[in-house]
Design a protein around this motif. Structure first.
Motif, mmCIF file in Angstrom:
data_model
loop_
_atom_site.group_PDB
_atom_site.id
_atom_site.type_symbol
_atom_site.label_atom_id
_atom_site.label_comp_id
_atom_site.label_asym_id
_atom_site.label_seq_id
_atom_site.Cartn_x
_atom_site.Cartn_y
_atom_site.Cartn_z
ATOM 1 N N ALA A 290 -18.296 64.950 19.298
ATOM 2 C CA ALA A 290 -16.844 64.807 19.511
ATOM 3 C C ALA A 290 -16.131 64.682 18.162
ATOM 4 C CB ALA A 290 -16.571 63.573 20.374
ATOM 5 N N VAL A 291 -16.718 63.934 17.256
ATOM 6 C CA VAL A 291 -16.112 63.771 15.927
ATOM 7 C C VAL A 291 -16.115 65.119 15.206
ATOM 8 C CG1 VAL A 291 -16.464 62.726 13.637
ATOM 9 C CG2 VAL A 291 -16.640 61.323 15.711
ATOM 10 N N ALA B 277 -13.379 67.232 16.576
ATOM 11 C CA ALA B 277 -12.052 66.710 16.200
ATOM 12 C C ALA B 277 -11.746 67.013 14.728
ATOM 13 C CB ALA B 277 -12.005 65.210 16.442
ATOM 14 N N LEU B 278 -12.768 66.900 13.878
ATOM 15 C CA LEU B 278 -12.558 67.221 12.459
ATOM 16 C C LEU B 278 -12.149 68.690 12.311
ATOM 17 C CD1 LEU B 278 -15.533 65.293 10.804
ATOM 18 C CD2 LEU B 278 -13.087 64.762 10.552
ATOM 19 N N LEU C 167 -8.619 69.079 13.216
ATOM 20 C CA LEU C 167 -7.726 68.567 12.165
ATOM 21 C C LEU C 167 -7.698 69.487 10.941
ATOM 22 C CD1 LEU C 167 -8.577 64.727 12.260
ATOM 23 C CD2 LEU C 167 -6.416 65.804 12.916
ATOM 24 N N PHE D 161 -10.483 70.463 9.076
ATOM 25 C CA PHE D 161 -11.553 70.288 8.089
ATOM 26 C C PHE D 161 -12.633 71.335 8.360
ATOM 27 C CE2 PHE D 161 -10.001 66.623 5.999
ATOM 28 C CZ PHE D 161 -9.380 65.815 6.947
ATOM 29 N N GLU D 162 -12.779 72.271 7.430
ATOM 30 C CA GLU D 162 -13.738 73.360 7.657
ATOM 31 C C GLU D 162 -15.130 73.007 7.128
ATOM 32 O OE1 GLU D 162 -11.968 76.665 5.751
ATOM 33 O OE2 GLU D 162 -10.211 76.677 7.054
ATOM 34 N N GLY D 163 -16.114 73.728 7.617
ATOM 35 C CA GLY D 163 -17.469 73.618 7.077
ATOM 36 C C GLY D 163 -18.278 72.451 7.591
ATOM 37 N N VAL D 164 -17.760 71.715 8.577
ATOM 38 C CA VAL D 164 -18.512 70.562 9.103
ATOM 39 C C VAL D 164 -19.527 71.079 10.129
ATOM 40 C CG1 VAL D 164 -18.393 68.363 10.341
ATOM 41 C CG2 VAL D 164 -16.555 69.009 8.756
ATOM 42 N N LYS D 165 -20.808 71.119 9.727
ATOM 43 C CA LYS D 165 -21.835 71.716 10.602
ATOM 44 C C LYS D 165 -22.358 70.706 11.621
ATOM 45 C CE LYS D 165 -25.147 74.039 8.600
ATOM 46 N NZ LYS D 165 -26.142 74.423 7.573
ATOM 47 N N ASN D 166 -22.506 69.442 11.200
ATOM 48 C CA ASN D 166 -23.095 68.476 12.118
ATOM 49 C C ASN D 166 -22.637 67.064 11.750
ATOM 50 O OD1 ASN D 166 -24.744 67.758 14.271
ATOM 51 N ND2 ASN D 166 -26.525 67.362 12.964
ATOM 52 N N VAL D 167 -22.477 66.201 12.772
ATOM 53 C CA VAL D 167 -22.098 64.804 12.529
ATOM 54 C C VAL D 167 -22.997 63.913 13.380
ATOM 55 C CG1 VAL D 167 -20.262 63.070 12.763
ATOM 56 C CG2 VAL D 167 -19.662 65.395 12.070
ATOM 57 N N ARG D 168 -23.605 62.913 12.781
ATOM 58 C CA ARG D 168 -24.419 61.938 13.524
ATOM 59 C C ARG D 168 -23.868 60.545 13.211
ATOM 60 N NH1 ARG D 168 -28.166 63.922 17.115
ATOM 61 N NH2 ARG D 168 -29.680 62.268 16.697
ATOM 62 N N ILE D 169 -23.726 59.743 14.246
ATOM 63 C CA ILE D 169 -23.126 58.418 14.055
ATOM 64 C C ILE D 169 -24.194 57.351 14.302
ATOM 65 C CG2 ILE D 169 -21.305 56.870 14.860
ATOM 66 C CD1 ILE D 169 -19.558 59.142 14.847
ATOM 67 N N GLY D 170 -24.274 56.389 13.384
ATOM 68 C CA GLY D 170 -25.235 55.301 13.558
ATOM 69 C C GLY D 170 -24.563 53.962 13.318
ATOM 70 N N ILE E 205 -22.061 54.094 10.503
ATOM 71 C CA ILE E 205 -22.497 55.027 9.460
ATOM 72 C C ILE E 205 -22.336 56.434 10.038
ATOM 73 C CG2 ILE E 205 -24.920 54.709 10.157
ATOM 74 C CD1 ILE E 205 -25.671 55.132 7.206
ATOM 75 N N GLU F 23 -22.957 60.291 9.368
ATOM 76 C CA GLU F 23 -23.703 61.221 8.511
ATOM 77 C C GLU F 23 -23.219 62.636 8.830
ATOM 78 O OE1 GLU F 23 -27.614 59.607 9.565
ATOM 79 O OE2 GLU F 23 -27.713 58.815 7.520
ATOM 80 N N GLU G 71 -23.020 66.783 7.897
ATOM 81 C CA GLU G 71 -23.638 67.922 7.224
ATOM 82 C C GLU G 71 -22.557 68.978 6.977
ATOM 83 O OE1 GLU G 71 -27.226 69.141 9.208
ATOM 84 O OE2 GLU G 71 -27.363 70.940 7.933
ATOM 85 N N ASP H 202 -21.462 72.725 5.258
ATOM 86 C CA ASP H 202 -22.112 73.984 4.835
ATOM 87 C C ASP H 202 -21.894 74.225 3.328
ATOM 88 O OD1 ASP H 202 -19.605 75.138 4.398
ATOM 89 O OD2 ASP H 202 -19.527 76.080 6.362
ATOM 90 N N HIS I 196 -18.552 74.957 1.553
ATOM 91 C CA HIS I 196 -17.541 73.895 1.425
ATOM 92 C C HIS I 196 -18.078 72.660 0.693
ATOM 93 C CE1 HIS I 196 -15.929 76.355 4.719
ATOM 94 N NE2 HIS I 196 -14.753 75.950 4.293
#
Lengths: 82, 82
Positions: free
Chosen positions: A20-21, A24-25, A28, A30-39, B41, B43, B45, B47, B50
């Protein structure tokens, strides 16, 4: 003494919040965001009397993580002193 | 390129979740736990296209944090590349 336990979803577990993040990025702009993991990051302050032996402290933090801070079925954790 | 954004409650903001964990750890018999603070946190990724210029990437991650990953009223964040 300060210690940090970083709790992450296991890599094979899907992360809908992270997805989801990521979307959403993109929305908004923001290009090039391949993957997001939240901990989770758990920062623990231990009194002097219980933090003399780093090896013992690391073992106790691992036990805290196994018993409570992390869900062993879907999460991994990493203990850092200091 | 991997980047990490650590989001924490500002120090002056109460952390009821952290307090609950601290009390529960005490109940489980873990002594010496003076304080517990819980953060997030993220995290990410990015590309290759970018993430060529580290300075630019750090600025974009800060913008992502300001706009979405952190609540500027109650949270601080820290951006780490790699």
């Amino acid at each position: 003494m300060k210690a940090t336990v970083v709790v992450r979803l296991k890599s094979e577990v899907l992360d809908p919040q992270g997805d989801a993040v990521r979307r959403a990025l993109g929305t908004l702009g923001f290009e090039g965001v391949k993957n997001v993991r939240i901990g989770k990051i758990v920062e623990i302050e231990i009194d002097e009397a219980h933090s003399k032996d780093p090896k013992d402290l690391t073992e106790r933090l691992a036990k805290m993580s196994d018993e409570m801070l992390a869900n062993p079925v879907i999460e991994d954790y990493e203990v850092k002193l200091g």
